[in-house]
Design a protein around this motif. Structure first.
Motif, short mmCIF file in Angstrom:
data_model
loop_
_atom_site.label_atom_id
_atom_site.label_comp_id
_atom_site.label_asym_id
_atom_site.label_seq_id
_atom_site.Cartn_x
_atom_site.Cartn_y
_atom_site.Cartn_z
N THR A 121 0.82 -1.22 0.00
CA THR A 121 0.00 0.00 0.00
C THR A 121 0.85 1.27 0.00
OG1 THR A 121 -0.12 -0.03 2.41
CG2 THR A 121 -1.88 -1.16 1.21
N GLU A 122 2.13 1.15 -0.31
CA GLU A 122 3.03 2.30 -0.27
C GLU A 122 2.66 3.32 -1.34
OE1 GLU A 122 4.71 4.55 1.22
OE2 GLU A 122 6.08 3.04 2.04
N THR A 123 3.02 4.57 -1.10
CA THR A 123 2.79 5.66 -2.05
C THR A 123 4.12 6.08 -2.67
OG1 THR A 123 3.12 7.37 -0.38
CG2 THR A 123 0.88 6.50 -0.63
N LYS A 150 11.15 8.71 -0.29
CA LYS A 150 11.85 8.85 0.98
C LYS A 150 12.74 7.64 1.26
CE LYS A 150 10.98 9.59 5.93
NZ LYS A 150 9.93 9.79 6.95
N LYS A 151 12.21 6.44 1.01
CA LYS A 151 12.97 5.24 1.33
C LYS A 151 14.15 5.05 0.39
CE LYS A 151 12.26 0.59 3.07
NZ LYS A 151 11.24 -0.40 3.49
N LEU A 171 2.44 1.34 -8.46
CA LEU A 171 2.32 1.40 -7.02
C LEU A 171 0.84 1.57 -6.69
CD1 LEU A 171 5.26 3.68 -5.86
CD2 LEU A 171 5.00 1.25 -5.50
N LEU A 172 0.33 0.72 -5.83
CA LEU A 172 -1.09 0.72 -5.52
C LEU A 172 -1.32 1.32 -4.14
CD1 LEU A 172 -1.98 -2.84 -6.80
CD2 LEU A 172 -2.12 -0.69 -8.03
N SER A 173 -2.29 2.20 -4.02
CA SER A 173 -2.71 2.74 -2.75
C SER A 173 -4.22 2.59 -2.64
CB SER A 173 -2.34 4.22 -2.63
OG SER A 173 -0.95 4.38 -2.65
N PRO A 174 -4.76 2.50 -1.42
CA PRO A 174 -6.22 2.39 -1.28
C PRO A 174 -6.90 3.58 -1.94
CG PRO A 174 -5.11 2.01 0.81
CD PRO A 174 -4.07 2.52 -0.13
N PRO A 175 -7.98 3.36 -2.70
CA PRO A 175 -8.66 4.49 -3.36
C PRO A 175 -9.31 5.39 -2.34
CG PRO A 175 -9.97 2.48 -3.54
CD PRO A 175 -8.66 2.08 -2.93
N PRO A 176 -9.43 6.69 -2.63
CA PRO A 176 -10.09 7.60 -1.70
C PRO A 176 -11.58 7.31 -1.62
CG PRO A 176 -9.64 8.70 -3.78
CD PRO A 176 -8.97 7.36 -3.86
#
Length: 571
Positions: A517-519, A525-526, A553-558
């Motif tokens: 779930t990283e952005t 940063k990493k 890269l996948l993040s939870p949808p708003p």
């Protein structure tokens, strides 16, 4: 109009874009109103006018509908103004200014291109930068990174065009793009300016694009990549008499590592056998860094004023050859280069025995570089190479990396032309001499051509390699940009993402494991933390621009939101 890159004046926008739009469906526009708007578009298509300006009474949803319908018809749109004064302008693609379609040749197909665009020639890049410096309020901030490079047609190759967010494109747009060919010439008319706190760009027409607002990124603030221009909210139209024309050619751009893998496959070799490659010796801190070059002006001896002592790309008037590496440019107009280390010297060589008798014993193993003529997102044929038409080989920025000349930059003792035997790469305030190098036995070892007595020098303002006389090395300054460019390849696992980071020459820098779930912010940063940890010689204070990413890269949808009427009116 200012045809051919003339500079217009008159742009008055303040460039403060604000807010983020929500996703409202154009299906909410009543059927009869949609029909009325489509009729206006069809009448515009059949008429002689180059653009259609809709009144501010057109609502936000209607503007969105017009954006969609214009794209289906191969038209370009941009919105201008703020709040209740906001309006949409629709432009015809000026097909008459497209250059002749190049005959398709074997090898033109590029299946794995990162993106396709119209890349500006040297004259147009200079004209665009001059326009922005003189006509945009505040000009181009001196600490911003300048690009003036290309207009994106699509993500990927011509054979499979995608949008910036990897959506498929409309059939009309895809059919138009399918007619284009590698190397085709285009003229792009500059019609608008977009600016916010982080990026400056100009809107253009003259070539079909998958971008809703076809544009050229001019400059970005430190730490912001060129595609930040896709997020510009406010565009200000340039009056018709101030619009001007740029020229360029179509290129299907591949990332450097990608190009080498394809060449390796075609030659029956592995990518590690290609040149330039990372040498076994420790890579210098200059590898992969972009810079500008300035000729040191000795008081009373140099005819070049300090303000115009930078090297840029010019034209040889007697031959008409472009992209000649010449001095006489301002800092803003100077060309950018990038160091790519390909090897080292053997060490303990006698250097300049005739020029600086009795010579200098260079005890150090000095890094050896090829020079790319721009940042890593440039297309092929942009490396510094020599053309020998007498009296000595002259340097141009128009060669493929396999044709690139090889150089060593030697630090000079203060106030002299004499190299320091230790060869330490000092800060940018130091003087350097440039030496042409040739391979010396081992694949990663190079020697000084003619013992360094014929170094790089100048004839009539152009950088050359001496061929029939001895000269001491020029005194030059190297001014670095604060950049470290890397490309990323993502491997998506069940619960994690493995990001493999490679340098500009395809060399493996590090691997980073991220949560699924990283952005992108977390990735940036990493990667930066790991880069300093695993490569302590990385220059301090750098900015990382992540380019050429393959994967997702996948993040939870708003969460879904209700329409905001105030925001709708604003849009």
């Amino acid at each position: 109009s200012h045809h051919g890159g003339g500079v217009g004046k008159g742009y008055k926008g303040d460039g403060k874009g604000k807010g983020k739009g929500k996703d409202f469906s154009s299906d909410q526009v009543p059927e009869d109103r949609r029909s009325e708007l489509c009729d206006q578009l069809e009448a515009f298509l059949q008429g002689p006018d180059p653009h259609l300006e809709m009144p501010p009474t057109v609502t936000g949803l209607e503007r969105k509908f017009l954006h969609e319908q214009a794209e289906l018809r191969g038209l370009t749109t941009q919105s201008f103004g703020q709040g209740r004064e906001r309006y949409i302008c629709i432009f015809k693609q000026e097909r008459s200014v497209e250059g002749p379609v190049a005959e398709e040749r074997e090898g033109d197909a590029v299946e794995q291109a990162s993106y396709t665009g119209v890349f500006l020639d040297t004259r147009s890049r200079g004209a665009l930068l001059q326009f922005c410096a003189s006509s945009v309020p505040g000009g181009v901030p001196h600490h911003w990174s300048q690009f003036c490079d290309h207009m994106t047609i699509c993500v990927g190759a011509l054979s499979n065009p995608k949008t910036e967010d990897y959506r498929s494109v409309a059939d009309t747009v895809q059919k138009q793009i399918a007619k284009y060919r590698e190397g085709q010439e285009f003229e792009l008319k500059v019609v608008s300016v977009g600016k916010d706190d982080h990026v400056l760009a100009v809107g253009v027409i003259g070539c079909t694009s998958c971008n809703r607002n076809p544009h050229i990124t001019v400059a970005t603030a430190p730490g912001y990549p060129p595609n930040t221009s896709n997020n510009i909210k406010k565009w200000t139209m340039i009056s018709a008499d101030e619009q001007f024309t740029l020229t360029g050619v179509l290129r299907q751009h591949q990332q450097e590592g990608q190009k080498r893998r394809e060449r390796a496959r075609d030659d029956g070799k592995t990518a590690s056998q290609q040149r330039p490659q990372r040498p076994e010796a420790k890579t210098s801190s200059w590898h992969g860094r972009s810079f500008k070059l300035r000729l040191h002006c000795e008081p009373g001896q140099s005819p070049t004023p300090e303000a115009t002592s930078w090297f840029g790309l010019g034209e040889r008037p007697e031959t008409g050859q472009r992209n000649a590496l010449m001095d006489g440019f301002s800092h803003e107009a100077a060309a950018r280069f990038t160091f790519h280390q390909v090897g080292v010297t053997a060490g303990n060589e006698l250097l300049n025995p005739s020029t600086l008798p009795p010579g200098v014993v260079m005890t150090a193993k000095v890094p050896v570089y090829t020079l790319e003529g721009a940042l890593c997102f440039r297309p092929d044929a942009e490396w510094v190479r020599e053309v020998d038409e007498g009296p000595g080989p002259e340097y141009f920025v128009d060669g493929a990396d396999s044709e690139g000349s090889v150089f060593a930059f030697l630090p000079l003792e203060a106030g002299t032309h004499r190299p320091r035997p230790g060869g330490e790469l000092l800060g940018q305030d130091a003087f350097y001499g440039i030496y042409y190098m040739e391979r010396a036995g081992d694949k990663d070892t190079y020697g000084y051509w003619n013992q360094g007595d014929w170094p790089v020098y100048m004839i009539e303002g152009q950088l050359c390699r001496a061929s029939d006389e001895c000269n001491p090395p020029l005194q030059v300054h190297v001014e670095f940009d604060q950049y470290k460019f890397i490309s990323l390849e993502f491997a998506c696992k069940e619960d994690t993402i493995l990001a493999t980071a490679r340098g500009m020459s395809g060399d493996l820098l590090l691997e980073v494991v991220l949560d699924r779930t990283e952005t992108l912010r977390g990735l940036h940063k990493k990667v930066k933390q790991e880069l300093y940890k695993q490569h302590p010689d990385t220059p301090a204070g750098i900015c990382l621009t992540l380019t050429g990413a393959e994967g997702q890269l996948l993040s939870p949808p708003p969460p879904p939101s209700e329409p905001d009427q105030k925001l709708l009116d604003f849009l």
